[in-house]
Design a protein around this motif. Structure first.
Motif, mmCIF file in Angstrom:
data_model
loop_
_atom_site.group_PDB
_atom_site.id
_atom_site.type_symbol
_atom_site.label_atom_id
_atom_site.label_comp_id
_atom_site.label_asym_id
_atom_site.label_seq_id
_atom_site.Cartn_x
_atom_site.Cartn_y
_atom_site.Cartn_z
ATOM 1 N N VAL A 197 42.611 35.377 36.801
ATOM 2 C CA VAL A 197 41.722 36.228 37.247
ATOM 3 C C VAL A 197 41.108 35.999 38.489
ATOM 4 O O VAL A 197 40.800 34.853 38.993
ATOM 5 C CB VAL A 197 40.245 36.151 36.287
ATOM 6 N N VAL A 198 41.201 37.130 39.416
ATOM 7 C CA VAL A 198 41.077 36.966 41.117
ATOM 8 C C VAL A 198 39.776 37.578 41.180
ATOM 9 O O VAL A 198 39.455 38.722 41.114
ATOM 10 C CB VAL A 198 42.248 37.489 41.643
ATOM 11 N N MET A 199 38.903 36.901 41.787
ATOM 12 C CA MET A 199 37.511 37.359 42.465
ATOM 13 C C MET A 199 37.648 37.127 43.906
ATOM 14 O O MET A 199 38.109 36.267 44.543
ATOM 15 C CB MET A 199 36.297 36.515 41.907
ATOM 16 N N ILE A 200 37.516 38.359 44.508
ATOM 17 C CA ILE A 200 37.044 38.686 46.069
ATOM 18 C C ILE A 200 35.781 38.818 46.297
ATOM 19 O O ILE A 200 35.257 39.781 46.072
ATOM 20 C CB ILE A 200 38.159 39.733 46.507
ATOM 21 N N ASP A 201 35.080 37.817 47.095
ATOM 22 C CA ASP A 201 34.067 38.106 47.484
ATOM 23 C C ASP A 201 32.938 38.188 46.405
ATOM 24 O O ASP A 201 31.940 39.020 46.256
ATOM 25 C CB ASP A 201 33.477 39.372 48.638
ATOM 26 N N GLY A 202 33.313 37.402 45.353
ATOM 27 C CA GLY A 202 32.484 37.544 44.117
ATOM 28 C C GLY A 202 32.727 38.735 43.033
ATOM 29 O O GLY A 202 31.968 38.820 42.031
ATOM 30 N N GLU A 203 33.591 39.677 43.547
ATOM 31 C CA GLU A 203 33.751 40.927 42.791
ATOM 32 C C GLU A 203 35.209 40.766 42.022
ATOM 33 O O GLU A 203 36.036 40.177 42.707
ATOM 34 C CB GLU A 203 33.705 41.910 43.661
ATOM 35 N N PRO A 204 35.442 40.834 40.713
ATOM 36 C CA PRO A 204 36.738 40.680 40.185
ATOM 37 C C PRO A 204 37.712 41.816 40.635
ATOM 38 O O PRO A 204 37.391 43.093 40.890
ATOM 39 C CB PRO A 204 36.627 41.101 38.576
ATOM 40 N N GLY A 253 31.363 36.367 34.617
ATOM 41 C CA GLY A 253 32.244 37.623 35.091
ATOM 42 C C GLY A 253 33.659 37.569 34.745
ATOM 43 O O GLY A 253 34.511 38.375 34.637
ATOM 44 N N VAL A 254 34.244 36.190 34.359
ATOM 45 C CA VAL A 254 35.572 36.261 33.944
ATOM 46 C C VAL A 254 35.893 36.981 32.595
ATOM 47 O O VAL A 254 36.719 37.731 32.329
ATOM 48 C CB VAL A 254 35.881 34.707 33.832
ATOM 49 N N THR A 255 34.914 36.788 31.524
ATOM 50 C CA THR A 255 35.353 37.683 30.354
ATOM 51 C C THR A 255 35.271 39.164 30.533
ATOM 52 O O THR A 255 36.188 39.773 29.921
ATOM 53 C CB THR A 255 34.094 37.210 29.371
ATOM 54 N N THR A 256 34.238 39.700 31.480
ATOM 55 C CA THR A 256 34.184 40.988 31.918
ATOM 56 C C THR A 256 35.708 41.351 32.583
ATOM 57 O O THR A 256 36.158 42.238 32.134
ATOM 58 C CB THR A 256 33.118 41.577 32.859
ATOM 59 N N ALA A 257 36.253 40.636 33.328
ATOM 60 C CA ALA A 257 37.305 41.102 34.136
ATOM 61 C C ALA A 257 38.624 41.010 33.408
ATOM 62 O O ALA A 257 39.581 41.795 33.253
ATOM 63 C CB ALA A 257 37.683 39.956 35.229
ATOM 64 N N VAL A 258 38.595 40.155 32.223
ATOM 65 C CA VAL A 258 39.761 40.047 31.295
ATOM 66 C C VAL A 258 39.759 41.293 30.201
ATOM 67 O O VAL A 258 40.645 41.949 30.005
ATOM 68 C CB VAL A 258 39.668 38.684 30.566
#
Length: 612
Positions: free
Chosen positions: A287-294, A228-233
């Motif tokens: 990268v900040v995730m809240i409840d599993g979502e970026p 998920g980090v790559t997608t968020a970046v």
């Protein structure tokens, strides 16, 4: 400007039930020319210092830097009302203090926290001349500009309560450079340590309550990025990350800092990495995730070329889980790159922390350091806060040191030199008192027109006012001599947490104004001029008869010399005002009731599973 809010559950529960009668005050308000007594007098022994040494700040000019001075116009709480009630100097002041506050620069928005601070200075040092310069919320340059304005206007002592998110924490900030200029010009400079400390409200199994805000490591440790980090970046319009920071100080690998937090109005994650301001690569992003979502909130770069970002967090009625990952986007050119940088992550005052996955310092990682930028600059005297009623018990929210720099000044002969070893400076310097009464800002009381002003914003001006008493008695005492006087005579105070040494939470201890003035070297008196002895008129005599030579008599004693001055102590935009007002009371009901939910155990399981 961030609101004047800090969060500490114990503070809220106690403050909500405190009556003004609980304060120890030196005089009855009805017998004074002031409508509100000086609550800081007794715990700091400032009243005894004034009486014993006959000083009141006369001859000293104190400048205050804060949000605003005269913008509020609530009935009974205007500047004119403060003067009429003896709380500020000006024409019509019932105490005879008729020189008004000189407003060098006013802002266009604020809660008049600066006026509340000036009331406190006037209480301890009523003879001092007062100045104010506002700090504009939307410009990082405003603080240093206002420092320079007060110096040019003739301030002898300056105190600020400004927290700058744009201040570099790994290198002297531009605000710190302005403080250096001020002290070189002869100013004694005080700053509020900040209200950034956060105590875990609901520790996880196996943990105990303690400071959990502020996570820092000495160098970036590369590891594979989580899903998920790559997608968020990429969604931020950046290149795919090369790797991510391993936040586990042990042999395992973990790339997420996990917290349970609460946000009522607004809050931010503050992120900095250690590169010098003149060589920022821009290769590191949070990268900040809240409840599993970026989180899709855009990253806001820090001003003044400070390497870092802030990330706005959503307000919610209930606590929620947050994961913070630091990603590196590419490997810099080996010929120009610096060593892998240190990294710092913290929350601002708008966030309440229920628990943290990493809750104690371990290995190369430090948990709890929250004094940032100029608030911990070695050139300034940094002030922590304790309640006036219990002045040796530091407030839970009072920010924690020490301060460690990785780079030298950007204006040195060798700009931004890499420091090896990195200097570590204990901060704060001193403990002063808050929870004191003013007419302007703070929690309401049962007394009409009286509020309780809390936070290091209140403690710092009380400390600066004591410096005005010192300079009133000894005008030539410089910044380092004042620091040495106050720290060497302070009453030692304990740290409330075994994980934090006392010097990094209370400094040298509680200010003792009487002892500080008593420690000043004796002032030499004038040397009397000898009275000339007239020469006798010669009388003719017969031829002299030889006599023995006369015995020489002692001449006049030598004039006394001045005693040596005290040894100097070693020198070691978005704003966040460091005070607290009534708006701080509401959010904590959420944390107190909701953070202690059964889901904490589940969060621990999830966090540990990710690490494995």
């Amino acid at each position: 400007m961030r609101t004047s809010v800090g969060f500490a559950l114990a503070f809220i529960l106690v403050t909500a039930g405190i009556a003004p009668a609980a304060w120890a005050v030196p005089t009855d308000a009805a017998e004074s020319c002031r409508s509100i007594p000086v609550d800081a007098d007794a715990p700091l022994k400032a009243d005894r210092a004034r009486e014993r040494f006959g000083v009141d700040g006369t001859g000293v000019t104190v400048g205050v830097l804060s949000d605003s001075f005269g913008l509020t116009s609530a009935a009974g709480a205007t500047v004119a009302d403060d003067i009429a009630h003896g709380l500020l100097p000006g024409p019509g002041n019932p105490c005879g203090r008729t020189t008004p506050v000189e407003v060098v620069h006013e802002t266009t928005g604020g809660k008049d926290e600066g006026r509340a601070m000036l009331q406190l200075v006037h209480g301890i040092a009523p003879g001092a001349t007062l100045m104010f310069a506002g700090v504009d919320a939307d410009r990082a340059a405003s603080l240093r500009e206002s420092i320079d304005l007060l110096v040019a206007a003739g301030a002898d002592v300056i105190v600020d309560d400004i927290g700058m998110e744009d201040d570099s924490i790994f290198q002297r900030s531009l605000s710190g450079e302005a403080i250096v200029r001020a002290t070189a010009a002869g100013v004694a400079y005080f700053t509020a340590a900040g209200n950034g400390n956060k105590i875990s409200v609901a520790p996880r199994p196996g943990q105990s309550k303690g400071p959990v805000n502020g996570w820092e490591t000495t160098a970036y440790r590369p590891a594979a990025c989580p899903d998920g980090v790559t997608t968020a970046v990429l969604a931020q319009g950046r290149t795919a990350p090369l790797d991510c920071l391993d936040v586990d100080p042990a042999e395992g690998t973990d790339t997420t800092l996990n917290y349970v937090i609460g946000v009522q109005n607004d809050g931010e994650v503050i992120f900095q990495w250690g590169e010098p301001a003149d060589r920022v690569s821009g290769l590191f992003v949070p990268v900040v995730m809240i409840d599993g979502e970026p989180l899709t909130t855009p990253l806001t770069p820090l001003q003044d070329a400070t390497p870092g970002f802030t990330v706005a967090l959503p307000a919610r009625d209930k606590p929620f889980e947050i994961d913070i990952t630091v990603a590196r986007l590419a490997i810099p050119d080996a010929a120009t790159s610096l060593p892998l940088p240190p990294v710092f992550v913290s929350f601002d005052q708008g966030v309440q922390v229920g628990s943290a996955e990493y809750w104690r310092s371990s290995g190369d990682d430090t948990v709890g350091r929250t004094i940032m930028g100029h608030n911990g600059d070695p050139a300034a005297i940094s002030v922590a806060a304790a309640p006036a009623a219990t002045p040796l018990q530091v407030e839970d929210f009072s920010s924690i040191g020490p301060v460690t720099w990785a780079f030298g000044s950007r204006f040195a002969a060798d700009p931004s030199a890499v420091l090896d070893p990195r200097p570590v400076v204990s901060k704060p310097d001193l403990l002063s008192v808050d929870r004191v009464r003013t007419s302007v800002l703070g929690a309401d009381t049962d007394e009409p027109g009286v509020k309780i002003f809390s936070g290091t914003s209140a403690a710092a001006p009380n400390a600066a006012a004591v410096a005005a008493l010192i300079r009133s008695l000894a005008p030539d005492t410089d910044q380092e001599q004042i620091r040495a006087l106050l720290t060497s005579t302070a009453t030692r105070a304990p740290s409330p947490w075994d994980s934090v040494p006392a010097e990094n939470i209370v400094g040298a201890g509680l200010i003792d104004a009487e002892a500080a003035l008593a420690a000043l070297p004796p002032r030499p008196g004038p040397t009397p001029e000898p009275t000339p002895t007239p020469e006798p008129t010669p009388t003719p005599t017969p031829e002299p008869t030889p006599t023995p030579s006369p015995t020489a008599t002692a001449g006049p004693s030598a004039s006394p010399s001045a005693s040596p001055a005290p040894a100097a102590a070693p020198d070691g935009g978005r704003l966040a005002s460091t005070g607290m007002d009534a708006t701080a009371l509401a959010p904590l009901a959420i944390v107190a009731g909701l953070v202690v939910i059964g889901g904490v155990i589940l969060l621990v399981v999830r966090a540990r599973a990710r690490r494995r």
